[in-house]
Structures are given as structure tokens and as C-alpha cells.
Design an enzyme around this catalytic site. Structure first.
Site, PDB file in Angstrom:
ATOM      1  NE  ARG A 167      -3.386   0.056   2.857  1.00 53.63           N
ATOM      2  CZ  ARG A 167      -3.885   0.240   4.072  1.00 53.63           C
ATOM      3  NH1 ARG A 167      -3.844  -0.747   4.969  1.00 53.63           N
ATOM      4  NH2 ARG A 167      -4.421   1.401   4.390  1.00 53.63           N
ATOM      5  CB  THR A 206       3.167 -12.510  13.102  1.00 49.93           C
ATOM      6  OG1 THR A 206       1.978 -13.209  13.529  1.00 49.93           O
ATOM      7  CG2 THR A 206       2.764 -11.220  12.406  1.00 49.93           C
ATOM      8  CG  ASN A 243      -0.140  -0.975   7.464  1.00 48.51           C
ATOM      9  OD1 ASN A 243       0.826  -1.725   7.479  1.00 48.51           O
ATOM     10  ND2 ASN A 243      -1.011  -0.901   8.454  1.00 48.51           N
ATOM     11  CE  LYS A 298      31.059  22.403   2.896  1.00 45.61           C
ATOM     12  NZ  LYS A 298      32.300  21.685   2.461  1.00 45.61           N
ATOM     13  CE1 TYR A 308      35.220  20.324  -5.741  1.00 41.74           C
ATOM     14  CE2 TYR A 308      33.544  21.575  -6.945  1.00 41.74           C
ATOM     15  CZ  TYR A 308      34.266  20.408  -6.757  1.00 41.74           C
ATOM     16  OH  TYR A 308      34.034  19.317  -7.572  1.00 41.74           O
ATOM     17  CB  SER A 311      31.640  44.104   3.337  1.00 43.70           C
ATOM     18  OG  SER A 311      31.118  44.362   4.626  1.00 43.70           O
TER      19      SER A 311
END
Length: 451
Positions: free
Chosen positions: A15, A81, A226, A333, A369, A387
Site C-alpha cells: 500500500r 507473524t 501501512n 559548512k 572548492y 565586506s
């Protein structure tokens, strides 16, 4: 008495309409299976056995990621089961304690509920977890005689009188290991579904004169997932419960329904969480912090007295020391930000170490990077980054050093030095007006030609 967990997780979950095994669908950024394992882990089990079938390799990987000591066994054919539980027999062949049978798609059973079952087991051979259902539907019914559980009747096999019972079976069971598998040996598939039901051990135990009882829990704990609708319902239940727990622990949620938490979110007391904050996995927030509106955090640690946001993003590896300030539209990060440092506006700090008491100006970017590899930026204590500075890693900025606004820094800057790296400004008097006149004429000509 020592405890072992057997977690049934072999179902495909038709389902769900998904290629992913049902128990790997996530609630609060963790597979349902992990929620079940986490509840059982609170009992300090001697063994955890996960019975997997559909998507065996993926289920095994998820189980071992949470608990490397877990045993994952294969149920090749899903035949009920009772059959699934029997797959754990060999893994527990040397175990003489009690076994709790749980379900990987029933993620909300509380540890204290399992403790209640353990207490009840002292006077009973088998303990079943039941709940009073608002709408019993097609749940199996628990037929009680005072405190004694007489039998469990599956809906398909129940009489009209038995279907009127509202005390229903969750499927969770507890019994002594050797007795459990002895009772399973007596099971058969003589029922409407033609499957081997674990629930039938109750009747067998009663026939043998063994005492059986049922422990009651809140219906929400027994929610089985379910379908996608159930998954959404489960997410809402988790979030409501987690938010309430945080507020009980002394965390202020200004608009609780807008805060999204993960299964492992840790937040210290006297912290204030403003509206519309999202906590991904592996976030720890110490006491006395403030997470401002519309911030997104994952895989990070925020120390006491820090302020994050609004509209900030902390990605995995972000480590903020005490009394730091990370402001609007700032992304951090894989970077350590030192005590009292401020990164207040429109900046990206990635793969970096920033010292104490440093100021990172608006628009600063650590250019980490090169298209192939990541490189690290190091900024010392008390530095001032002007800045719109581009810090091209690998590069080091010394203690109390400064960069001029608009600089592109490609070389190390010594302690206390000022680094300027920008083209000299040239000013042409009157040229702005002339340039606009030229551009307007070009536009006019283009518009005429297009008509």
C-alpha cells in the site's frame, strides 16, 4: 532477567506503492525500523534480531547502521507473524532470557510501556500489549477474563460478539525465549488467511495451563504505518510528542507547530526556538541559545549563548562556540567558528577554522572548492574580514589581521597585517550621462527595427 528483541521487518508494504521496503520509509529523518530499535534499545537488550525479507540488503544496512551488534536474519517466504518470529530461533539458540517481539512498522511503542510488560511477565508466561481502540476496525480482539487474557481473535475469524470488543491487539508480545519457540512449534495455518499467526500462542499457552495477560498502552503507540497517509499521520504524532517533550524540558518554542525536529535532535533548556525552524539529523543545541526564524540546521553543534538566524543555514560539520552570532542568509559548512565571533550577513563559511572574537563582513565567501578538491581557510583570533572578501583557499589569515572590503585574498596574511587585493578605482567625469545616452539610442533603434 535479560531481554532480547525480535523485530519483524520483512513486509513489502504494497500500500506504500514504493520500491523502498516499508520499514525504511522515514519519520523525522530516520527509518521506521530505527524508531522501533531505539525504543527497544532503552531496555539494554542482550540481543537484537531483525527479521527482514523484501529489500533484505537495504534493511540490514539500516539496522546495522543504528546497531552494529544487531543480527539480521532472512525470511524468504512471508507466511505470517509466527513464521517470521521463528526465523529468529537460531540467532537466539543460546539465549535463556525473555524475548519481546516488536514490529518495524509500528514505531511509537514507548520504552516505559515495554518496561510495564517486563513487570507483568514476572507472574505470566506470555504478555501481550493491547490498546483501547476508538475505532476497532479490523484489529485482532483481546478476549479478557478479568486480568487474564483468554485468547486473541483475528477480525476475519471473529464472531459478531467478539467484533464488538474494543480492546485490541498491537501484536507486541513478551515471553521466555525457550517457551516462546516451544509454543511456536505448536502453531498451524488453520485460519481464514492460511498463515501462521503468532497470536495463536496465547490460546496454546492457555490450553497448557500457563498464565497469560495483557498490558494496556495508549492507542497512538500502536500506530502501524501501512500507507503514505499513515506515514504523514505518524510524522505528525512524532512531531507533536517531540515538541511537547522539549517544552517540558525547558525549551521555548514560540510557535511549536512550525518547528520540525528529527528523531535525534537535542536542545538544552532556556533555549528559544523561533517559528519555522527545521532541525535535520545530528543537531545538538546547548542551553541558553536562540535559533531565529526560518533557519535550517543539520549535522551541527551550537554552543551556549549563541544566536543563529534568521534565515541561516548550518550544514554538517558546523561547530559554533559560545556566544557566536550567525545571522541572516549565512551558511556554515564543515567549519569551526570561535567564541564570540560574528558572521552576521550574507556570507558563506565552508571548510574553515575561524578564531575567537573575529568579525566576518557581509558577503564574505571562503572559496573552498577548485572543481576537484576542497581546501581549508584558517582565520585567526580578533581578525576583521572586510565586506565582500573572497578568501581563496588554502589560505591563512593571522590574528588581528584585516582584509579590505572587496578584496580577493589568494595569499596568507600575517598577524596584525592589512591585506588589500582589488583593482585601483578609475573615475571618468561625465561619462555616466554620456553612456546612458548611447545606450538609450541603441535601445530606441532596436525597438524600431523590431516593429
Amino acid at each position: 532477567m535479560s531481554i532480547a528483541l525480535v523485530i519483524l521487518a520483512a513486509g513489502k508494504g504494497t500500500r506504500m506503492n514504493s520500491d523502498l521496503p516499508k520499514v525504511l520509509h522515514q519519520i523525522a529523518n530516520a527509518p521506521m525500523l530505527v524508531h522501533t530499535m531505539q525504543a527497544g534499545a532503552a531496555l539494554s537488550p542482550a540481543h537484537t534480531v531483525v527479521v527482514a525479507g523484501h529489500g533484505f540488503d537495504a534493511v540490514k544496512a539500516a539496522a546495522l547502521d543504528f546497531d552494529p551488534d544487531a543480527k539480521v536474519v532472512l525470511q524468504e517466504e512471508q507466511n505470517g507473524t509466527g513464521h517470521a518470529t521463528n526465523m529468529a530461533r537460531d540467532a537466539l539458540s543460546d539465549f535463556d532470557g525473555d524475548v519481546i517481539v516488536l514490529f518495524g512498522d509500528t514505531p511509537f511503542v514507548r520504552a516505559d510501556t515495554l518496561e510495564k510488560m517486563i513487570v507483568a511477565r514476572k507472574d505470566n508466561a506470555v504478555v501481550v500489549l493491547g490498546f483501547e481502540a476508538a475505532d476497532p476496525g479490523k484489529y485482532g480482539r483481546l478476549v479478557m477474563q478479568e486480568s487474564s487474557l483468554e485468547r486473541i481473535v483475528e477480525f476475519a475469524d471473529a464472531t459478531d460478539e467478539e467484533r464488538d470488543i474494543t480492546f485490541c491487539n498491537s501484536g507486541v508480545m513478551l515471553a521466555k525465549s525457550t517457551q516462546l519457540f516451544d509454543l511456536i512449534d505448536a502453531l498451524n495455518s488453520d485460519n481464514a488467511q492460511g498463515e501462521i499467526y503468532l497470536t495463536d500462542i496465547v490460546g496454546i499457552a492457555r490450553d497448557r495451563g500457563l498464565p497469560v495477560t495483557a498490558v494496556t498502552c495508549d492507542e497512538a503507540e500502536t500506530l502501524g504505518v501501512n500507507s503514505r497517509a499513515h506515514l504523514a499521520q505518524a510524522e505528525a504524532i512524532f512531531q507533536d510528542r517531540a515538541r511537547a517533550d522539549l517544552m517540558d524540558l525547558g525549551v521555548t518554542l514560540q510557535q511549536p507547530e512550525t518547528v520540525m525536529l528529527s528523531f535525534d535532535t537535542i536542545i538544552g533548556r532556556d533555549t528559544t526556538i523561533e517559528p519555522n525552524v527545521y532541525f535535520g539529523p545530528e543537531v545538538t543545541i546547548e542551553s541558553g541559545t536562540r535559533i531565529r526564524a526560518f533557519s535550517h540546521l543539520e549535522g551541527c553543534h551550537v554552543s551556549r549563548g549563541a544566536t543563529v538566524g534568521p534565515y541561516a543555514r548550518l550544514r554538517p560539520g558546523a561547530e559554533l562556540a559560545e556566544n557566536t552570532h550567525v545571522g541572516n542568509f549565512v551558511e556554515i559548512k564543515n567549519a569551526e567558528v570561535g567564541e564570540g565571533t560574528k558572521v552576521n550577513h550574507l556570507s558563506y563559511v565552508g571548510d574553515a577554522t575561524v578564531g575567537k572574537g573575529t568579525n566576518i563582513g557581509a558577503g564574505t565567501i571562503t572559496c573552498n572548492y577548485d572543481g576537484v578538491m576542497k581546501h581549508r581557510t584558517e582565520i585567526g583570533d580578533g581578525a576583521f574580514i572586510g565586506s565582500n572578501t573572497m578568501l581563496v583557499a588554502p589560505v591563512k589569515i593571522g590574528n588581528q589581521a584585516m582584509t579590505g572590503s572587496g578584496s580577493v585574498i589568494t595569499k596568507d596574511v600575517p598577524d596584525t597585517a592589512l591585506a588589500l587585493a582589488r583593482a585601483e578605482q578609475t573615475t571618468k567625469p561625465g561619462l555616466a550621462v554620456k553612456l546612458f545616452e548611447i545606450l538609450k539610442k541603441k535601445k530606441q533603434k532596436r525597438d524600431q527595427e523590431s516593429q
